[in-house]
Scaffold this motif. Structure first.
Motif, PDB file in Angstrom:
ATOM      1  N   UNK A 107       0.928  -1.247   0.245  1.00 45.53           N
ATOM      2  CA  UNK A 107       0.215   0.347   0.136  1.00 45.53           C
ATOM      3  C   UNK A 107       0.846   1.330  -0.155  1.00 45.53           C
ATOM      4  N   UNK A 108       1.462   1.685  -1.424  1.00 47.13           N
ATOM      5  CA  UNK A 108       2.036   2.742  -1.100  1.00 47.13           C
ATOM      6  C   UNK A 108       1.346   3.880  -1.943  1.00 47.13           C
ATOM      7  N   UNK A 109       1.115   5.407  -1.302  1.00 47.58           N
ATOM      8  CA  UNK A 109       0.820   6.287  -1.965  1.00 47.58           C
ATOM      9  C   UNK A 109       1.551   6.623  -3.132  1.00 47.58           C
ATOM     10  N   UNK A 110       2.867   6.704  -3.001  1.00 46.29           N
ATOM     11  CA  UNK A 110       3.625   6.852  -3.732  1.00 46.29           C
ATOM     12  C   UNK A 110       3.620   6.364  -5.022  1.00 46.29           C
ATOM     13  N   UNK A 111       3.252   4.993  -5.445  1.00 44.90           N
ATOM     14  CA  UNK A 111       3.351   4.278  -6.167  1.00 44.90           C
ATOM     15  C   UNK A 111       1.766   4.386  -7.043  1.00 44.90           C
ATOM     16  N   UNK A 112       0.865   5.103  -5.587  1.00 43.79           N
ATOM     17  CA  UNK A 112      -1.064   5.032  -6.553  1.00 43.79           C
ATOM     18  C   UNK A 112      -1.383   3.277  -6.102  1.00 43.79           C
ATOM     19  N   UNK A 113      -0.417   1.999  -5.499  1.00 46.48           N
ATOM     20  CA  UNK A 113      -0.935   0.778  -5.984  1.00 46.48           C
ATOM     21  C   UNK A 113      -1.016   0.284  -4.105  1.00 46.48           C
ATOM     22  N   UNK A 114      -2.097  -0.822  -4.088  1.00 47.11           N
ATOM     23  CA  UNK A 114      -2.464  -1.394  -3.184  1.00 47.11           C
ATOM     24  C   UNK A 114      -2.762  -2.788  -4.045  1.00 47.11           C
ATOM     25  N   UNK A 115      -1.985  -4.143  -2.888  1.00 49.04           N
ATOM     26  CA  UNK A 115      -1.794  -5.188  -3.628  1.00 49.04           C
ATOM     27  C   UNK A 115      -2.422  -6.004  -2.362  1.00 49.04           C
TER      28      UNK A 115
END
Length: 480
Positions: free
Chosen positions: A468-476
Motif C-alpha cells: 500500500x504505497x501512496x507514492x506509487x498509488x498502488x495496493x496489492x
C-alpha cells in the motif's frame, strides 16, 4: 461515467492532499487561469449579455450536494390544468458571459471539462463565473436557457420549448433534505412532484430498455484520527432529479435531429465479451442473473446499500465505456445516433458550467426552436469538438482512476500485513493466479495474487495486504 466517484469528508488529510497535488503535477492538470482569462471573466461577470424575457416569477429551486456552488440547473414542477405536468428547467447561460474567440473561450476549449479530485476541483471556467455570476445561486437573478417541457399524465413529452430568459432560484436544496421532505409528506408541491415525475420517467426508461446506474459514491471519511473509506448509496431523489436532466437531453437531441445540425452523446451497444464478464462478476458476488433476464432489468433489482450489489454496480460502469460525441450538419443523418444506456437519441446540454459541449448544444437548440440559423461559431466548431471532448474525458478518467488508487493506498498504508475478508470478483482468464477482490471493510476494490493456486471466482477468501504505497498509488493483496 467514472468508475467510482469520490469526495473528501471531514478529514484534514494533509499528507493525502500533498499526494494529490503531486498527482495534479504528474498529469499536467491545468493550474491557475491566465491573467487575461481572469480579466475577461471579471468584465463578463459585471456586464453579461442579458435576455429580454423575464421569468423571475417562476419559483425555481436547485438540488445539489450541500457544498456545491457551481449550479448549472434549477427546476420547477407543476401540474397542468388539462392534465399532466409542466417542467421548467433553467440551465446556466454560459454564452451570456463567454465571447466566441476570446480568451475565456480559448481557455475553455483547452480545458474542455471540470476535473474532480477528492479534495477539490479544477474548473472549466473561472470561479467568478462558475461559482458566481453564471451560477444559479439562490436569490440571484441570472441569465439562463429556460426549457419548458409539457408532459402528459404518463410523463411523456408532448411539447418542448427553450429560450433565453432571466430566472431567479428561490432555494438551494440538497438530496438528503429533499428525500426526507418527500418521505415525510412535508415537501411543497413543486418539490413533491419530483417523485411523481421522476417515477413516471423511470417507468418510461424501463419501457424503452434504458438503464440508469445507481453507483455508490466512495467517500474518504475521518475515523479515529485516521482515514477510512465508505460508500454512499444514491437516494431515490438522486435518480428522480437525474431523470429531469435525461429528459431534457433527449428533448435536445430531438430538436437538433429535426433541425439537421447538432451534437449527440452516443454509446454503442456493449460487446458480448463485456456482458460475459459481468455475468462472471454476478456469479462471483452471488447475484442471481437468470439468462432470460435482461441486463437492464437485473440492474434495477439491485440494492446499492448491499455491499455485493454495490460492487456489481461498480463493475457495470464498464458497459458505459466507449461513449463519445457524434456531430452532424447540413441535414445529414448522424451515425451513430443512439445512446445505448439511454436507449434513445440523447445530448449533453444541462451542465455548461462544467462541460464544453453543452454550450454548443444549448445554442443549437435555441436556434432550432426559433427556426433561425445557429451561430456561426457553434457550427464551425462542431467538427473538432468530439476529439476535444474525448481528450478531456480521457484526462478526467485518468484523474478519477489514479485518485481512487492513491486514496486507497493512503488509507491502507499503515495496515500492510493485516488480513481482511474479501470476495473474488474477477479472475484473469490467462492468469488464474491474478484477479480482483472486493473487501467487505474498508470499501476497497483491489488487485490480488494467489500463491496457493487458481483464484476461486465468487468465493469468500481471506487476503493479506502486501503493498500500500501512496507514492506509487498502488495496493496489492495476497490470499492466505
Amino acid at each position: 461515467m467514472p468508475r467510482r466517484q469520490m469526495h473528501m469528508t471531514g478529514a484534514d488529510g494533509a499528507a493525502l492532499r500533498a499526494a494529490l497535488r503531486e498527482l495534479r503535477t504528474k498529469l499536467e492538470v491545468p493550474g491557475e487561469f491566465p491573467a487575461p482569462v481572469l480579466a475577461e471573466a471579471e468584465r463578463a461577470a459585471a456586464h453579461p449579455r442579458l435576455p429580454e424575457q423575464d421569468s423571475t416569477d417562476i419559483p425555481f429551486f436547485t438540488i445539489d450536494p450541500p457544498d456545491s456552488v457551481d449550479l448549472d440547473q434549477a427546476v420547477h414542477l407543476a401540474k397542468r390544468s388539462s392534465g399532466g405536468y409542466r417542467v421548467h428547467y433553467a440551465i446556466a447561460d454560459v454564452a451570456a458571459f463567454v465571447t466566441p474567440g476570446g480568451a475565456l473561450d480559448a481557455e475553455a476549449h483547452r480545458r474542455v471539462t471540470t476535473l474532480y479530485f477528492p479534495d477539490g476541483k479544477v474548473p472549466l471556467h473561472p470561479a467568478v463565473l462558475s461559482e458566481g455570476a453564471a451560477s444559479l445561486l439562490p436569490d440571484r437573478t441570472r441569465p439562463a436557457l429556460l426549457w419548458r417541457l409539457d408532459l402528459d399524465a404518463d410523463g411523456r413529452v408532448e411539447t418542448t420549448d427553450v429560450r433565453r430568459a432571466l430566472v431567479r432560484s428561490r432555494a438551494k436544496l440538497d438530496y438528503d433534505g429533499v428525500q426526507k421532505a418527500i418521505d415525510s409528506g412535508t415537501a411543497e408541491e413543486p418539490v413533491a412532484l419530483l417523485k411523481d415525475v421522476g417515477r413516471l420517467r423511470e417507468a418510461l426508461e424501463r419501457e424503452r430498455g434504458g438503464i440508469s446506474l445507481n453507483v455508490p459514491e466512495q467517500e474518504v471519511v475521518a475515523r479515529d484520527g485516521s482515514y477510512a473509506l465508505a460508500y454512499r448509496a444514491p437516494l431515490p431523489a438522486d435518480g428522480w432529479n437525474a431523470q429531469i436532466s435525461l429528459m431534457t437531453g433527449m428533448a435536445a437531441a430531438d430538436l437538433m435531429l429535426a433541425s439537421g445540425t447538432g451534437i449527440l452523446r452516443t454509446l454503442p451497444n456493449a460487446p458480448d465479451g463485456a456482458v460475459g464478464r459481468l455475468r462472471r462478476a454476478a456469479k462471483a458476488l452471488r447475484i442471481d442473473w437468470p439468462h432470460h433476464v435482461p441486463y437492464a432489468e437485473l440492474v434495477r433489482s439491485l440494492d446499492p446499500h448491499r455491499p455485493a450489489h454495490a460492487a456489481f454496480l461498480q463493475e457495470c460502469t464498464a458497459l458505459l465505456r466507449g461513449a463519445g460525441y457524434t456531430v452532424f450538419s447540413g441535414g445529414e443523418t448522424p451515425d451513430p445516433a443512439i445512446h445505448s444506456a439511454v436507449a434513445a437519441p440523447y445530448a449533453h446540454c444541462t451542465a455548461p458550467l462544467r462541460r464544453l459541449a453543452d454550450r454548443y448544444a444549448g445554442e443549437l437548440c435555441l436556434a432550432a426552436v426559433a427556426g433561425a440559423e445557429p451561430p456561426r461559431w457553434a457550427v464551425e466548431g462542431l467538427a473538432g469538438l468530439p476529439e476535444r471532448m474525448a481528450e478531456g474525458a480521457r484526462l478526467a478518467n485518468t484523474v478519477e482512476r489514479e485518485s481512487v488508487d492513491l486514496v486507497e493506498a493512503a488509507v491502507l498504508k499503515d495496515r500492510v500485513g493485516e488480513t481482511f475478508d474479501a470476495t473474488v470478483i474477477d479472475v484473469k482468464e490467462r492468469e488464474p493466479l491474478v484477479g480482483t477482490v472486493h473487501l467487505e471493510e474498508p470499501a476497497v476494490v483491489g488487485r490480488v495474487e494467489s500463491p496457493q493456486g487458481a483464484l476461486p471466482l465468487g468465493e469468500r477468501v481471506r487476503v493479506s495486504l502486501t503493498q500500500a504505497d501512496p507514492g506509487t498509488a498502488k495496493i496489492l493483496f495476497a490470499t492466505v
